[in-house]
Design an enzyme around this catalytic site. Structure first.
Site, PDB file in Angstrom:
ATOM      1  CB  ALA A 417      -0.920  -0.009   1.226  1.00 53.59           C
ATOM      2  CG  MET A 419       8.870   1.692   1.650  1.00 51.79           C
ATOM      3  SD  MET A 419       8.878   0.518   3.037  1.00 51.79           S
ATOM      4  CE  MET A 419      10.361   1.032   3.891  1.00 51.79           C
ATOM      5  CD  GLU A 454       3.246   3.481   5.130  1.00 53.62           C
ATOM      6  OE1 GLU A 454       4.480   3.471   5.309  1.00 53.62           O
ATOM      7  OE2 GLU A 454       2.549   2.452   5.200  1.00 53.62           O
ATOM      8  CG  HIS A 457       6.310   3.235   9.565  1.00 56.97           C
ATOM      9  ND1 HIS A 457       6.617   2.415  10.624  1.00 56.97           N
ATOM     10  CD2 HIS A 457       5.421   2.544   8.788  1.00 56.97           C
ATOM     11  CE1 HIS A 457       5.945   1.284  10.499  1.00 56.97           C
ATOM     12  NE2 HIS A 457       5.208   1.331   9.405  1.00 56.97           N
TER      13      HIS A 457
END
Length: 991
Positions: A417, A419, A454, A457
């Site tokens: 989906a 990165m 994301e 992250h």
């Protein structure tokens, strides 16, 4: 038509991702012959000046070749003399230049040979090198240890400090050349440099002392494909605490796949355009440049990318300078990165455009996408919430975002989906582009949660990185938890909840938990951390507020043991106010043997923070917490009267299931029927979810969850309906090919009918703008319509057919946005082939990614097996269906009862092709295997699965092992519980 689950689940990345690494692929990987750099990507030279220059270059090149031959002969003579005089003590020497670049390394299987080298000579050289390797390996065996290059982890004698990476991308023939200079720190003396490199042609290697600039002779180099490493053997050992520079010149393909540095394309104004983008997680940076490709090896990076001026290049950091050449090429030099791991390094070469915004703290946020998507404003929603979320995370973590910019890149093809590359997050288009006039609330929610995930992250994963993949949940677990925290920040009242991390936050107290996370990020920023680093930091945060809990002791049981527990609460009929609480590992198939036979299920124990409350017809008590740590415990519960019921895991904060004795289940069912609002919305949803899953696993009679469903005719909240829909989905798939399926179908329709009539259908202008207050109501209506159409409500079918017919006749799509996927699917399943062809045409013509996704999925809903077979075969054509979308086609056909056997047969026949395409994209391969097999449920299909696995050994072993467990559990359920369920349903329908 069977019930379809429309929200795709994203399983968290697990340590097994490394276990599942597919076998190395064969096939040609060579580049066209030609000298290094300039000829790697041939460019036309048409003027007379260019021709004249070319002639001079050829003449100069010929002279250079003669000189090189002479130098080579001298070098060979000198090296032979050197070998006669003596050699290094730790191995047989090989000829090599005195500090100069070594010759091309031996290639891995299938790689192209160095230009101009005769095949016979290559074979002879490789044979000699293989003999030397075998001799060296035998020597290591005598030492009773594997050689450094044969170990699963890189040897620890070297540490990279800095990479200077210069790339030239040739988009016309999809190749790239590179030069990497790695500054190395020597921790332990060794004459071997071992680093990762995979599927590339290495032209030259040089090793020099960093400060003195003196060369270190390279004896030989070779690839070791089994561990995907490149080995540089030196004529002397590198000295401890010295710094050296490793220079490697290489070239490779910009692959037509989904990992490493790969290419994708899109069509704009009838012209196909190409782009190159990277995907390095978890272990694919090694395909783009030689590197120490493990998360522990953090270093700084200085990237330069040379490309045609018609393209732009992106990387983790902003462009520092750009140097333009006369021939239409440009080199972008990017700023140096902070310390970071290889797996979230990134770059892209594309001709996209962008829009930008700036956060309060000055972070420049840009969204890059196809020019037509940017022009339509498809990226505006993602851009705006990204700015808000960076500000939210900076405030929540008290740690500023670490880079000057964050680019969001929307690409047509990607294995995941998204990165979380630091400063350059890459998203597949359908998870970030959103067209307000077409996209549903569900689609908006999915885009939102992916972006929230994301962005988390950027702190958990990029700023603080797990030491190794066994602790990958240190980033994925927190990103999953913040999907709900961040979404709740953007849209308060959506009532999102999460799993394990939420339980930890709940029993610690959210403010203390937040304080602990702030400390953890501050202490470990720009470094690596393991699970114990987090546990110790959180324990210290608790200690500061006067609580003493050993977080490590509690959480290790949850993170190191397989699965999760089921708590069973039993009333004690002989003693008032005493209950028995027991725990065991929850499994769907009790016949499944533990992977560790010596351990057995009986030794699985967790420390469980069980919240519990007592209720009656009009009131529920405040919750109390009981720490359950034994296999079985007795506890006294005050005010537990005869008519009172117990409720465990209040508001579903715990990561476990709760079961009760039948008497308590009956009391809870009566409460839901009489006055369901005494029990909170999240607890009502939890009861439904637990009951269906407990019954499926055989912990509970099959009728209990179906009896609970009866109260739903009065349920006005979305979450319980959503829980029921999700829980019915796997049960529906277990039954949808049985001869008595219509009995189950009729029962579900009866439970849905009254709410379907009450809610009706949405109007067409619903989603012109997101009305926050309407989310729960509109999602409830959507859930009920989906159930009604899936199980065959006649009015629902007529409405869907009418809407499809109106679209076809008027060529104006007036179908309400929030139910378009349901209408498309229902229409394709009910109507003739012309409707399928119409949807197929619309799939090709639309440029809106959200619309494209649901049109493609609708094509899998057909009852016509010929059309389903046609679609399966078309899915392998990358020009028709994108690689990542082909998996969804196969899985959705497998979910269709009319296509399950077709998809299963197609999967087996095309496995070699599919495994070659997705084998190294571990998540995609795992998703494909589980999606095609998860609803196989006959003895024959189980035999077919086991026979298939025997015939195709290697690759996706863990995924197939899980698949066997799932199908065995399905077969067991059919054998033990199917008839029990149908007997109850027959009786219920006649009452």
């Amino acid at each position: 038509m069977a019930l379809e689950e429309k929200r795709e689940k994203r399983p968290p990345v697990t340590p097994m991702m490394i276990e599942e690494e597919a076998a190395l692929r064969n096939g040609s990987r060579g580049l066209p012959p030609g000298p290094w750099a300039e000829a790697a990507g041939p460019r036309p030279r048409t003027t007379e000046r260019h021709i004249a220059v070319h002639k001079r270059l050829v003449l100069g090149f010929a002279v250079s070749i003669l000189a090189l031959l002479a130098v080579t002969m001298i070098a060979v003579l000198l090296s032979v003399r050197f070998e006669e005089c003596g050699a290094a003590a730790d191995g047989p020497p090989r000829a090599g230049g005195n500090g100069s670049l070594s010759g091309a390394a031996r290639q891995p299987p299938g790689a192209g040979q160095p230009p101009g080298r005769p095949e016979e000579e290559v074979r002879g050289g490789e044979a000699a090198e293989e003999e030397e390797e075998e001799e060296e390996e035998e020597e290591w065996q005598r030492r009773r240890e594997p050689p450094p290059w044969a170990r699963p982890r890189l040897p620890r004698h070297l540490r990279p400090l800095h990479y200077n990476l210069m790339l030239s991308a040739f988009m016309e023939n999809f190749t790239f050349s590179g030069e990497v200079n790695v500054q190395l720190e020597v921790r332990n003396a060794s004459r071997y440099i071992v680093l990762h490199a995979h599927r590339m042609h290495i032209e030259a290697v040089r090793v020099a002392e960093d400060k003195l600039a003196g060369g270190v002779r390279v004896a030989r180099t070779f690839f070791y494909p089994q561990t995907q490493v490149f080995v540089v053997v030196l004529n002397r050992s590198l000295e401890v605490q010295r710094s050296y520079n490793l220079k490697i010149i290489y070239n490779a393909l910009i692959e037509n796949e989904l990992l490493g540095f790969f290419r994708s394309s899109y069509v704009l104004h009838g012209e196909r355009r190409f782009l190159g983008v990277t995907q390095f997680s978890p272990t694919h940076a090694r395909k783009a440049f030689p590197c120490f490709d493990e998360p522990i090896y953090k270093a700084t990076f200085k990237i330069s990318i040379r490309h045609q001026a018609t393209y732009l290049s992106l990387s983790n950091m902003p462009v520092e300078t750009s140097v333009f050449e006369e021939d239409g090429w440009v080199t972008d030099h990017f700023s140096q990165t902070p310390l970071m791991s290889t797996y979230y390094l990134a770059w892209a070469v594309c001709n996209f455009t962008y829009r930008e915004t700036v956060t309060k703290s000055g972070v420049v946020v840009r969204l890059y996408a196809r020019p037509d998507a940017i022009r339509r404003g498809s990226g505006d929603y993602a851009l705006n919430i990204t700015r808000r979320l960076i500000e939210f995370y900076e405030d929540y973590f008290k740690v500023p975002y670490s880079l000057p910019k964050l680019d969001l890149l929307a690409v047509p093809k990607h294995p995941y989906a998204a990165m979380e590359n630091w400063g350059l997050s890459v998203f597949v288009e359908q998870r970030i582009l959103l067209d307000p006039s077409i996209s549903s609330i569900l689609y908006l929610l999915d885009v939102t949660m992916v972006i929230v995930h994301e962005l988390c992250h950027q702190w958990f994963g990029d700023l603080v990185t797990p030491v190794w993949w066994e602790d990958v949940w240190l980033k994925e677990g927190f990103a999953h938890y913040f999907e709900f925290v961040g979404t709740d920040y953007l849209y308060p009242g959506w009532n999102m909840g999460a799993a394990l991390i939420r339980m930890l936050a709940s029993f610690m107290g959210h403010s203390v938990f937040q304080m602990g996370l702030q400390d953890y990020l501050t202490i470990h920023k720009y470094g690596n951390a393991a699970r114990n680093d987090l546990w110790n930091t959180l324990s210290k945060a608790l200690k500061r507020v006067g609580k003493s809990v050993n977080i490590q002791e509690v959480m290790d049981q949850w993170t190191l043991q397989m699965g999760y527990p089921v708590i069973t609460i039993l009333g004690n009929e002989t003693t008032d106010n005493i209950i028995v609480i027991s725990q065991e590992r929850f499994v769907y198939d009790s016949d499944t043997k533990p992977k560790d036979p010596a351990r057995g299920d009986n030794s699985y124990l967790w420390q469980i923070p069980l919240t519990i409350a007592v209720g009656n017809t009009s009131h529920i008590s405040s919750e109390a917490i009981i720490w359950v740590s034994n296999k079985s415990e007795h506890h006294r519960i005050p005010d537990l009267e005869e008519a009172s019921w117990l409720l465990g895991n209040i508001n579903q904060t715990g990561y476990f299931r709760v079961n009760y004795d039948i008497r308590n289940w009956r009391l809870l069912i009566n409460q839901l029927t009489r006055n369901h609002e005494v029990i909170s919305v999240s607890n009502r949803a939890g009861l439904i979810d637990d009951a269906f899953n407990l019954a499926r696993a055989g912990y509970l009679p099959q009728n209990i969850p179906l009896e609970i469903m009866r109260y739903l005719s009065e349920e006005k909240d979305f979450l319980p309906w959503h829980a029921a829909s999700r829980a019915l989905y796997p049960l529906d798939k277990l039954l949808d090919r049985t001869e008595n399926y219509n009995i189950f179908n009729e029962y579900i329709l009866r439970q849905v009918a009254s709410m379907y009539l009450k809610l009706g259908w949405p109007t067409n202008n619903l989603n012109k703008s997101l009305v926050q207050a309407s989310y729960q109501h509109e999602e409830l209506r959507r859930e009920v319509i989906m159930l009604a159409c899936s199980f065959g409500n006649k009015h629902c079918h007529q409405q869907a057919a009418t809407l499809i017919s109106d679209w076809i006749s008027s060529n104006r799509n007036r179908i309400p946005l929030n139910v378009r996927d349901i209408v498309y699917c229902t229409g394709v399943s009910l109507m003739d082939e012309d409707v399928w062809e119409f949807i197929w045409m619309k799939f090709h013509s639309t440029t809106a990614v959200s619309e494209k996704k649901i049109l493609l999925e609708a094509l899998t809903c057909s009852d016509d097996r010929n059309l389903l077979n046609r679609l399966l075969n078309l899915s392998l054509n990358s020009e028709v269906v994108l690689d990542q979308d082909a998996i969804d086609v196969i899985i959705h056909v497998a979910r269709n009862p009319h296509g399950r056997d077709l998809a299963w047969k197609f999967f087996r026949e095309k496995w070699k092709i599919l495994n070659a395409r997705y084998g190294e994209a571990l998540f995609m391969n795992s998703k494909l295997v589980s999606g095609v097999t998860e609803f196989l449920n006959t003895e024959g299909e189980l035999r077919e699965l086991k026979n298939f696995i025997k015939s195709y050994e290697g690759g996706a072993a863990v995924s197939f092992s899980r698949a066997v467990e799932t199908v065995e559990a399905n077969v067991r359920w059919q054998r033990l519980y199917k008839e029990e369920l149908f007997q109850w349903l027959r009786k219920s329908l006649t009452q």
